[in-house]
Each structure stands twice: as structure tokens, then as C-alpha cells.
Write an enzyme that holds these catalytic residues in place. Structure first.
Site, short mmCIF file in Angstrom:
data_model
loop_
_atom_site.label_atom_id
_atom_site.label_comp_id
_atom_site.label_asym_id
_atom_site.label_seq_id
_atom_site.Cartn_x
_atom_site.Cartn_y
_atom_site.Cartn_z
N TYR A 167 -4.65 58.83 -59.93
CA TYR A 167 -4.51 57.89 -58.82
C TYR A 167 -5.13 58.38 -57.51
CZ TYR A 167 -1.57 55.99 -62.38
OH TYR A 167 -1.12 55.52 -63.58
N GLU B 42 -5.70 60.57 -30.46
CA GLU B 42 -6.57 60.81 -31.61
C GLU B 42 -7.56 59.67 -31.84
OE1 GLU B 42 -6.39 63.67 -32.42
OE2 GLU B 42 -4.38 64.43 -32.90
#
Length: 214
Positions: A120, A74
Site C-alpha cells: 500500500y 511552512e
């Protein structure tokens, strides 16, 4: 932080995520910038629970592999973030269960993947882009990230897993855990009339914490 310390930190944080079930088997990959502009990357086919600091793939500032084992397949995902976001000091990719589950939902928002359930995720991630499904290792994933022109610090690969860039390894790991926690909350609240943050509350967070929100 010395390179030795960075190698140890990568492996410590990766093991912590593995031990808590955020990615399993030999899934997931992680990378970080070195002081000389190179990269340390988790090798291909390795488990987050058993990374060896001495065997991390080492790239120089020109992108050439100069040490360690062969890197994750990746790499296009990682280099796409580093090439388009000057603030990226680390990139993490997981196969975390709840975020993958949320990516399968027919009403998942492609432009703003996570619903505004807590402050958050907004503060740590900004808007998360949901990308379509790609065959694992397909360089087209990296091209899709490049197509965002550095405007997103996090993407969700549909039916696959999240990818997050941060200023350093700890920040990237904290942010991707917040992504998974928010997706878990979304799955838990699915079917309920849950009270999400209002658009005004979201905009107040964006303004107060200087969040990227394009």
C-alpha cells in the site's frame, strides 16, 4: 465541492489525524487547492484538533493572502509541491512519531525511505525521499523539494516529519497515514529477519498500478 465544503473537509480530516495521535499540540499543517486556483491553508500556531473553517488562510491564484489568519510558516514546503507537481491538489505535513523515529535510523535509505513491507505504501506514495534536517520554517526545505523537479509525491524531513502531496485532501491524508503505518511496521520489525516484498514483487506493483518510481 464548494469552498465551504472544502473548508469543512480540511478541518474534519485534520481533527481525525489529531485525535488518533498522528500529530500533536500545534504541530502539522495542511493545504488544498480551491476551484479558482487559490489555496486554503491551516494558520500558523494552530492545532489540527481545533481548526476553524472560517479562519483558514485564504490565498488567491496569484499567491496573495486575501483572507483568514496568517498561514503556517511552512508555506515554502506547500508552494514547492504545488509549483512542481501539476497533479497536487493538497499537501499535508505531520510530526508523526514512527516516521520521525525511522528517519533517525543510521541505515534509512535516503532515496527510498520506506522499506517495501506492504503493497500500500508503494501504491499510494511511490518512493519517499529522505531529506536532511532543516530548522523549522527554513525556506531551504522548499528549495530541497523543488530540487526533486516534481518527481516525488512525498518527502520525509529528517528528525521532523513527513510531507505528502495528493490529488485532493482525502488522498493526501490517506497517503501520509500509509507512510506513518509503514514506518511503524519498520520500527516494529527492526532487529527481526522480516520478509519484505521482493524486488520483483515491487516492480509488479509499480507496473500494475502505474506508480511513479523514478
Amino acid at each position: 465541492m464548494t469552498e465551504t465544503q472544502l473548508r469543512e473537509q480540511i478541518c474534519l480530516l485534520a481533527k481525525s489525524m489529531f485525535d488518533r495521535g498522528l500529530t500533536g499540540g500545534s504541530t502539522g499543517n495542511i493545504s488544498a487547492r480551491t476551484e479558482d486556483g487559490g489555496l486554503l491553508v491551516s494558520p500558523t500556531g494552530t492545532s489540527f484538533g481545533r481548526l476553524d473553517p472560517a479562519r483558514l488562510s485564504r490565498f488567491d491564484a496569484k499567491g496573495q493572502l486575501v483572507g483568514g489568519d496568517p498561514p503556517t510558516k511552512e508555506m515554502p514546503l506547500h508552494t514547492a509541491f504545488y509549483d512542481t507537481r501539476s497533479t497536487a491538489g493538497a499537501v499535508v505535513h505531520l510530526h508523526s512519531c514512527h516516521s520521525v523515529a525511522w528517519s533517525m535510523m543510521p541505515d534509512a535509505d535516503e532515496d527510498n525511505f520506506l522499506p517495501p513491507l506492504t503493497p500500500y505504501a508503494i501504491m499510494k506514495l511511490g518512493k519517499v525521499k529522505l531529506l536532511p534536517f532543516f530548522i523549522p520554517g527554513d525556506p531551504a526545505m522548499g528549495e530541497a523539494v523543488r530540487g526533486l523537479a516534481g518527481k516525488r509525491s512525498a518527502v520525509m524531513l529528517a528528525n521532523h516529519g513527513p510531507v505528502v502531496a495528493g490529488k485532493d485532501v482525502e488522498a493526501a491524508c490517506n497517503a501520509i497515514e500509509e507512510l506513518e503505518d509503514t514506518a511503524r511496521l519498520a520500527m516494529l520489525m527492526r532487529g527481526y529477519d522480516a520478509r519484505a516484498l521482493s524486488p520483483e514483487q515491487v516492480q509488479n506493483l509499480v507496473a500494475k498500478f502505474d506508480v511513479e518510481w523514478d
